[in-house]
Write an enzyme that holds these catalytic residues in place. Structure first.
Site, mmCIF file in Angstrom:
data_model
loop_
_atom_site.group_PDB
_atom_site.id
_atom_site.type_symbol
_atom_site.label_atom_id
_atom_site.label_comp_id
_atom_site.label_asym_id
_atom_site.label_seq_id
_atom_site.Cartn_x
_atom_site.Cartn_y
_atom_site.Cartn_z
ATOM 1 N N HIS A 78 0.838 -1.201 0.000
ATOM 2 C CA HIS A 78 0.000 0.000 0.000
ATOM 3 C C HIS A 78 0.873 1.252 0.000
ATOM 4 O O HIS A 78 1.898 1.303 0.685
ATOM 5 C CB HIS A 78 -0.895 0.036 1.246
ATOM 6 N N GLU A 90 -5.484 -0.572 -7.418
ATOM 7 C CA GLU A 90 -6.564 0.227 -6.837
ATOM 8 C C GLU A 90 -6.139 1.683 -6.859
ATOM 9 O O GLU A 90 -4.966 2.010 -6.615
ATOM 10 C CB GLU A 90 -6.828 -0.213 -5.392
#
Length: 329
Positions: A40, A108
């Site tokens: 992330h 994403e």
């Protein structure tokens, strides 16, 4: 019957690099057999508070553990050129022979939009991912290669640091079309926890693709990442799910949301009942054992567990004692 392969899902959104590495070491000591580390650039919600660089953290974990390790998952087509992902993965595999696997996905917006540019719809993201995988596979041969495609270019080059055996590539997906293509072309599949009927259907598509490609039965790996909430009481387990992992109760696609602060506003709408059927929340280790066992019985080869609360040490100890030894494959 043999002991099931259960790994630790290290959520780098929730914990800093030193702390999460310590948890991984504790998990291995308790009987967990490997680690899947989240890649992330930003946490889901601001209160999670972290997002260290996964490749640095995997290196630290590799030094202090002996099990398998890989990113769950890296997107090789926005923040990173696929050649950079190939170099990072090959280096880790050279450092820790026969332990590293490369988990890849289509990305994403939360993590990938930071480099700017148009954020495409899902079909284009998948097309980019498959082209990126082609480049990575070329580079893993160790030969001089080049590439000129729809989305990426690469001048003639090679990877100069390579492991004896290239790391296997596993594709993360919950979609049947991608699952079938992965079965044809890739070493394994990673899928998130879902109702057993959906997981079984996805594995059937993966197997169908493998059969069409003439792949040997059992030569590929089927992986599940399973979110759960355990605490000493049901009330604590529920509170942890709502406060620490509200995305688990969001019943809509999340790939296009760009900011942790947007997720934070959406999290205010998440109610306890939103987790029903999406994530097991319980203080009873045996309920968790039964839930995990269902997936092994359905054909999953490895499960990486994520307890959503911050009570990691307590959970690791309880599951290492009361859950892992009872799971079979």
């Amino acid at each position: 019957m043999s002991t099931a392969h259960v790994g630790y899902a290290a959520m780098l959104e929730q914990f800093g690099p030193v702390e999460v590495t310590d948890y991984t070491v504790a998990a291995e000591a308790a009987g967990f057999q490997g680690v899947m580390a989240a890649d992330h650039f930003q946490p889901w919600v601001p209160s999670q508070g972290n997002a260290p660089f996964v490749w640095n953290v995997l290196t630290s974990m590799g030094e202090r553990t002996t099990g398998d390790l890989g990113p769950g998952v890296t997107c090789p087509s926005f923040r990173f050129h696929p050649a950079v992902v190939a170099q990072a993965s090959a280096t880790l595999a050279a450092m820790y022979p026969d332990r590293h696997w490369l988990g890849l996905g289509s990305g994403e917006a939360l993590n990938e939009h930071i480099v700017g540019g148009y954020w495409p719809e899902a079909p284009e993201r998948l097309t980019r991912m498959w082209e990126a995988i082609e480049i990575i596979q070329k580079l893993f041969t160790g030969k001089d290669v080049k590439h000129k495609g729809e989305f990426f270019q690469m001048e003639t080059c090679r990877l100069w640091t390579l492991p004896a055996t290239p790391p296997p590539i596993y594709i993360a997906t919950a979609g049947p079309i991608t699952a079938k293509r992965a079965g044809k072309q890739i070493d394994g599949i990673i899928t998130p926890g879902a109702p057993i009927e959906k997981v079984s259907g996805l594995l059937a598509r993966f197997d169908a693709g493998a059969k069409e490609a003439g792949r040997e039965s059992g030569s590929q790996v089927k992986i599940l990442q399973l979110h759960l909430s355990w605490a000493p009481t049901d009330e604590e387990a529920l509170a942890n799910a709502v406060s620490e992992w509200p995305t688990g109760g969001m019943k809509f696609p999340k790939q296009d949301i760009r900011s942790p602060f947007d997720f934070e506003q959406m999290a205010k709408l998440v109610r306890p009942e939103a987790f029903d059927g999406r994530m097991l929340i319980s203080s009873d280790p045996d309920l968790h054992r039964a839930e995990i066992q269902k997936f092994f019985d359905a054909g999953i080869d490895r499960v990486y567990l994520h307890n959503v609360g911050r009570n990691q040490r307590e959970w690791i100890d309880v599951f290492g004692r009361d859950v892992l030894p009872k799971l079979t494959r």
